[in-house]
Enzyme design. Structure first.
Site, PDB file in Angstrom:
ATOM      1  N   LYS A   1     -42.879  58.211  29.944  1.00  0.00           N
ATOM      2  CA  LYS A   1     -43.786  57.130  29.562  1.00  0.00           C
ATOM      3  C   LYS A   1     -44.974  57.182  30.494  1.00  0.00           C
ATOM      4  O   LYS A   1     -44.807  57.245  31.719  1.00  0.00           O
ATOM      5  CB  LYS A   1     -43.102  55.763  29.683  1.00  0.00           C
ATOM      6  CG  LYS A   1     -43.916  54.643  29.042  1.00  0.00           C
ATOM      7  CD  LYS A   1     -43.910  54.796  27.537  1.00  0.00           C
ATOM      8  CE  LYS A   1     -44.966  53.926  26.872  1.00  0.00           C
ATOM      9  NZ  LYS A   1     -44.972  54.071  25.426  1.00  0.00           N
TER      10      LYS A   1
ATOM     11  N   SER B   1     -45.024  59.742  25.952  1.00  0.00           N
ATOM     12  CA  SER B   1     -45.435  58.593  25.149  1.00  0.00           C
ATOM     13  C   SER B   1     -46.302  57.681  26.005  1.00  0.00           C
ATOM     14  O   SER B   1     -45.905  57.286  27.108  1.00  0.00           O
ATOM     15  CB  SER B   1     -44.195  57.832  24.657  1.00  0.00           C
ATOM     16  OG  SER B   1     -44.543  56.623  24.019  1.00  0.00           O
TER      17      SER B   1
END
Length: 367
Positions: free
Chosen positions: A161, A231
């Site tokens: 992330k 992401s």
């Protein structure tokens, strides 16, 4: 010996922690053993997708209370990675990784191992540039040590992330006399994902550090990782890393295998990943074999040439629906034809994550 277990939990909303709570209440999961939570939330997956932060906040508050620690401490102990966008038939869910120490003899075969790591917070002008690449590379090495995985070839998936740029963050950098990599906040997601993926590639020896400079990020698509899945989200300013592989230092009854999808409908590569995780079949896996699958983790990407297998697509030309949303729906549907279950993890935007138009896919299964 470490023993890693993985639980896939359906959610009814971004703040739904009821499934996790049930597993903790009935002692199936011990909260002290949770190292990471990987989620799919039903927002748009773009800059203003606040379902990711909402889910993270809900999980962090709940687990901080269960662990009797503060919010800052729970974020240091557990990696929370929420990926927005469950287009098509993809079903929102959480994948919870727990790790515990058990007394067991050294395994004769490699089994599932997992580790986590965190980078330092980035300044806006560092996002999508070499500062992020090199920090991620070092964090990936730390995650390998945490997972007790020594060889890069035993790493099968690295989920990250990473942050993105907002108007406020761009303005803050400008106020200090600094320039950011791009002023389009949506495009900043791609630069952050791409820089993070190249950090994985460097750490695992897939790409030479000497070949990576600012100018190649999101331009030279020949440079990529075969196991990175990144992401971007507005909810953080650092990178959080979950590294998954196989190790003889694990007593898990799970295994992970991976492959690289060449395009959005490449189910042959999904089959290859399934076989790498121990499933046995010829053309298509049986219901019995599929029942061993804990989850499938994949990246989705619209090819920059605007085609799929020589046929024109409109994913990059659609001004109403972003191409990452199209891609997630397609890849989820392709994988679901094999798993017979639409609740799998598919993340959009695969810059430097597999070849142009494709992306890594990994399967975690019971041995």
């Amino acid at each position: 010996m470490q023993k890693v277990e993985v639980f896939r939990i359906a959610t009814g909303s971004p703040d739904d922690i009821s499934g996790l709570k049930e597993l903790i209440d009935n002692k199936t999961i011990v909260p002290e053993e949770i190292i990471a939570v990987l989620g799919k939330t039903e927002g748009n997956g773009c800059v203003n997708d606040f379902t990711r932060g909402f889910a993270t906040q809900s999980l962090a508050f709940y687990l901080a209370n269960e662990l009797h620690i503060g919010l800052d401490e729970v974020h240091k102990k557990i990696a929370f990675i929420m990926s927005g966008g469950t287009e098509g038939v993809m079903s929102p869910h959480l994948t919870v990784f727990i790790r515990k120490e058990v007394d067991a003899p050294e395994a004769s075969e490699k089994r599932l191992a997992a580790g986590i790591a965190f980078t330092r917070p980035f300044k806006p002008e560092e996002i999508g540039r070499m500062e992020q690449v090199l920090e991620v590379a070092e964090a990936v090495r730390q995650a390998m040590k945490d997972a007790k995985i020594e060889k890069p070839e035993d790493v099968h998936f690295v989920q990250i992330k990473c942050p993105l740029l907002t108007a406020d963050r761009i303005e803050e950098a400008a106020h200090r006399g600094e320039n950011v990599v791009v002023h389009d906040t949506y495009k900043s997601m791609g630069f952050s994902r791409g820089a993070s993926a190249l950090g994985v590639a460097i750490a695992l020896g897939e790409v030479s550090e000497a070949d990576v400079i600012n100018e190649v990020i999101c331009t030279d698509w020949d440079l990529y990782s075969t196991v990175a899945s990144t992401s971007a989200g507005v909810e953080i300013m650092h990178d959080e890393i979950i590294l998954i592989g196989n190790s003889t230092e694990s007593a898990s009854d799970l295994m992970i295998g991976h492959s690289v999808m060449k395009d959005a409908i490449d189910i042959d590569s999904v089959k290859e990943a399934m076989k790498g995780a121990g499933l046995q079949f010829d053309e298509y896996p049986s219901k019995e074999e599929v029942s061993k699958v804990v989850n499938v983790l994949a990246k989705a990407e619209a090819a920059t040439i605007g085609t799929c297998r020589g046929r024109r697509t409109i994913m990059l030309d659609d001004s109403d629906i972003n191409h990452t949303r199209h891609a997630r729906a397609v890849v989820n549907a392709a994988i679901s034809t094999l798993t017979r279950d639409p609740m799998v993890y598919v993340s959009g935007g695969a810059e430097h994550q597999g070849p142009d138009g494709g992306g890594p896919v990994a399967v975690i299964a019971k041995v």
